[in-house]
Design an enzyme around this catalytic site. Sequence first.
Site, PDB file in Angstrom:
ATOM      1  N   GLU A 180       0.264  66.864  25.604  1.00 51.81           N
ATOM      2  CA  GLU A 180       0.817  66.829  26.967  1.00 51.81           C
ATOM      3  C   GLU A 180       0.050  67.731  27.928  1.00 51.81           C
ATOM      4  O   GLU A 180       0.624  68.281  28.867  1.00 51.81           O
ATOM      5  CB  GLU A 180       2.311  67.235  26.964  1.00 51.81           C
ATOM      6  CG  GLU A 180       3.198  66.272  26.230  1.00 51.81           C
ATOM      7  CD  GLU A 180       4.698  66.499  26.494  1.00 51.81           C
ATOM      8  OE1 GLU A 180       5.070  67.602  26.917  1.00 51.81           O
ATOM      9  OE2 GLU A 180       5.483  65.550  26.281  1.00 51.81           O
ATOM     10  N   GLU A 249       6.235  59.682  22.521  1.00 55.35           N
ATOM     11  CA  GLU A 249       7.529  60.373  22.519  1.00 55.35           C
ATOM     12  C   GLU A 249       8.540  59.602  23.338  1.00 55.35           C
ATOM     13  O   GLU A 249       8.509  59.631  24.559  1.00 55.35           O
ATOM     14  CB  GLU A 249       7.413  61.798  23.093  1.00 55.35           C
ATOM     15  CG  GLU A 249       6.746  62.765  22.172  1.00 55.35           C
ATOM     16  CD  GLU A 249       6.904  64.210  22.633  1.00 55.35           C
ATOM     17  OE1 GLU A 249       7.747  64.489  23.494  1.00 55.35           O
ATOM     18  OE2 GLU A 249       6.156  65.044  22.099  1.00 55.35           O
TER      19      GLU A 249
END
Length: 845
Positions: A180, A249
């Site tokens: 991320e 995710e």
Amino acid sequence: MASYAAFLLLCMAFMSFTIEAMNVSYDGRAITFNGKRKILFSGSIHYPRSTAEMWPSLIKKAKEGGLDVIETYVFWNSHEPHYRQYDFTGNLDLVRFIKTVQNEGLKAMLRIGPYVCAEWNYGGFPVWLHNIPGIEFRTNNAQFEHEMKNFTTLIVDMMNHEKLFASQGGPIILAQIENEYGNIMSSYGDDGKKYVDWCANLAQSYQVGIPWVMCQQDDAPDPMLNSCNGFYCDQFYPNSQNKPKMWTENWTGWFKNWGGQIPHRTAEDVAFAVARFFQYGGTYQNYYMYHGGTNFGRTSGGPYITTSYDYDAPLDEYGNLNQPKWGHLKKLHEVLKSIEDVLVNGHRRDVEYGNMVTATIYSHGGKSACFLGNANNSYDASINFQNNQYNVPAWSVSILPDCSNEAYSTAKVNVQTSVMVMKENEAADNDDESYNLKWQWRHEPFEQMKNGKILGNVALSAPQLLDQKVVTNGTTDYLWYITSVNVDDNIWTKKDVQLRINTNGHILHAFVNGKHAGSQYAKNGQYQFSFETNVTLKAGTNEISLLSATVGLPNYGAYFDNVEVGVGGPIHLVTHDESGDEVVKNITNNVWNYKIGLHGENAKHYEMKMSNYEKNSLGWLKTGLPTDRIFTWYKTKFNSPVGNDPVAVDLSGLGKGQAWVNGNNIGRYWPTYLADDNGCSSTCDFRGAYTSSKCATGCGKPTQQWYHIPRSFLNDEEENELVLFEEMGGHPFNIKFATVTIGNICANAYEGNTLELSCHENQVISEFKFVSFGQPQGQCGSFTKSKCEAPNTLQHLKKKCLGKSKCSVHVSEKNLGATGCKVEQNRLAVEAICTIPVNYYAKKK
Ligand SMILES: *[C@@H]1O[C@H](CO)[C@@H](O)[C@H](O)[C@H]1NC(C)=O
Ligand SMILES: *[C@@H]1O[C@H](CO)[C@@H](O)[C@H](O)[C@H]1NC(C)=O
Ligand SMILES: *[C@@H]1O[C@H](CO)[C@@H](O)[C@H](O)[C@H]1NC(C)=O
Ligand SMILES: *[C@@H]1O[C@H](CO)[C@@H](O)[C@H](O)[C@H]1NC(C)=O
Ligand SMILES: *[C@@H]1O[C@H](CO)[C@@H](O)[C@H](O)[C@H]1NC(C)=O
Ligand SMILES: *[C@@H]1O[C@H](CO)[C@@H](O)[C@H](O)[C@H]1NC(C)=O
Ligand SMILES: CC(=O)N[C@H]1CO[C@H](CO)[C@@H](O)[C@@H]1O
């Protein structure tokens, strides 16, 4: 039969040792295995959040739920707690975890990071890393890259050595570098981009023969795959036409903070998000989390992440099926797998109906499969599609594998809801004595100087206040800051003196001359707060001792690693002179003596000493048990609850601290931290975009009352030891042990489906509280009948199900009788009770 079983076993053993290299690659549509495109359902299970003993069952349940891949991060700070001292034992045995995945026939995705976020302490970085001179995290910095490379290489080499990459015949099909970073890269300027390129080159240099992923990284350099994380990812597209649409995710729920409510994301909404992702060309998706588990010890991140990391995931914290979520998604996986060929190879065409209603047709080699999606959050659509009429409820996707019959609707749950209950320790029922737990206790000393000296080891002394991380290297939550102050002027020895401290959190306890002067903690996820208390000073030397406690270090955001914790200052003593003007004594830059950790941590009060429990009372007292006193250690012994169901302990009555069972730290507890009173509602509408505050429960209640004790921490049918460090003050009299099991089950099935009821295998269906086939209303626990229903459904269900652990009933008028309702589709609603037969354990013995 025996020889057949042995033969099977032999085959299985043979199979798991056959090394067949697999070429895992990708193209613009999907991940490919030896050139063949695949749909892959993946789920996150983080190995340190359960125990090695739990892994096989968790992974089996994931496989049964239709997963192909188990995804995990790698937790650097757990593996290298001290510089170049490694731990891969117990639930940190990464190789054993990956091999467990392999033995169940599943694949693995290894997200090495080593930054992991994950609501994990310090995002997975060891705190000692912060203390390397000149280091800057997650940017173009030589010291950081040197250390990151050292750890990443260790992990890759370990996997290589055990032949765990798919290219070697192992289960690992994908690996991840960084995590991320795209969300925060802009804060690091040009160095951010240089760092991303360095990460990509490092990953490629390992030549492990499988694709690497960089999630949330729009500019991931080729051949790195970029992927999406979020509650919905249908609008995500990769940065190249040659890369597949991947969702690393998909949040199945949300985590809890101390003081927060209990998040809940409905099965309908998770299924909707997944079905929509596949409707719009997705082929790889990962549930974050599939099993959330427990933040044992001090592993939870900050600010204030709880010990439970249940996440409302398809498998609950204890490893039980979270129904209906687990089952509703299982059915979705089955339907999507049945049309895999068309989805990964087919041509896709969308037909817009307006109001956010879209039909999607995939066709390939004369076959086609269709989706009817409705993303409007209130409007139930009725559409004409290929000359048939279909109802598509608001916020749902229907899947028509043959483009004509609806096989699945995300809005129609045909799976039971299981209401879990905490069943009090059975051992206790049989033996009243053990129910009345006997407690021993001892003080944790309030550290202070005696004649200018501190008892025990002082880490260092410095004429300034230091960041807690710098002094402790993260090895404990606790750090003492101790100094002495001389006062002679009599304005300081009068009543009106205040101690004012600015701290970076998270909790501060202050003592003056060995007397407790006050305690305070940061609220609402804010770290910094100012502490103020009246104190009494004496002429001459006064000792001021401050104990700072952290509750999980931050794990997210640009530069999160530099957020300071502990007493930051300034620290002032304040009084007034004769004319009433404020007089300040600035003790910020006094010489401060630092003492790391608690006396009881260093002396290992939590270590099990069962063998001489009665004798070993050295320092432990049996009488005068204090309550509501800060800094108290308590210990007791208890029997293991009977059976195999997961075990939890109710810690209400206590304040805040840490708990150990047989020497294992089961986490921080804080049952006095109540969730906000506002923001819960008794109803939960799955329609509309999910946020973590939607459908929350537990308002005004302790954020976490129950704490998981894995079975493997317990001695079989023997005595166990519970040790508590109570930091804030409380009492241990409400503490009780329980097993987690199914209480009631409710189910709802539409005509044409099969209703399956299932208790735990040690339980039976003992009673029906509600049964109606027709148009029953309401939800689990409050079902009501309508005017029309088939008359003999209850008898039918009793005959099929009573006394059994599971049963199934096909829902049709033919099977259950005519309802007389004038509707398109009848439904069957059932509420039943699961119980463990009285003599179940007696018989087993
Ligand atoms: C693996 O598969 C990809 C795509 O199917 C192909 O381009 C590549 O050459 C293959 N690699 C090997 C080593 O066979
Ligand atoms: C903390 O870690 C640093 C290395 O980063 C080391 O030099 C130092 O000795 C450690 N301090 C303690 C108290 O362990
Ligand atoms: C990691 O660092 C240690 C020395 O601290 C060194 O012995 C080891 O070879 C390094 N590993 C790699 C892969 O560079
Ligand atoms: C949802 O449907 C309603 C009713 O038809 C309509 O008024 C509304 O504009 C729709 N919303 C969206 C975002 O299309
Ligand atoms: C501190 O003392 C002052 C008077 O000197 C008083 O007004 C105040 O209430 C006291 N504060 C606390 C927290 O006891
Ligand atoms: C006390 O000293 C600290 C550190 O030098 C300084 O930041 C603070 O402003 C001082 N306080 C006052 C009231 O001057
Ligand atoms: C990339 C992304 O979607 N991140 C999300 C992480 O979770 C929070 C909470 O829901 C979102 O606000 C972020 O957008």
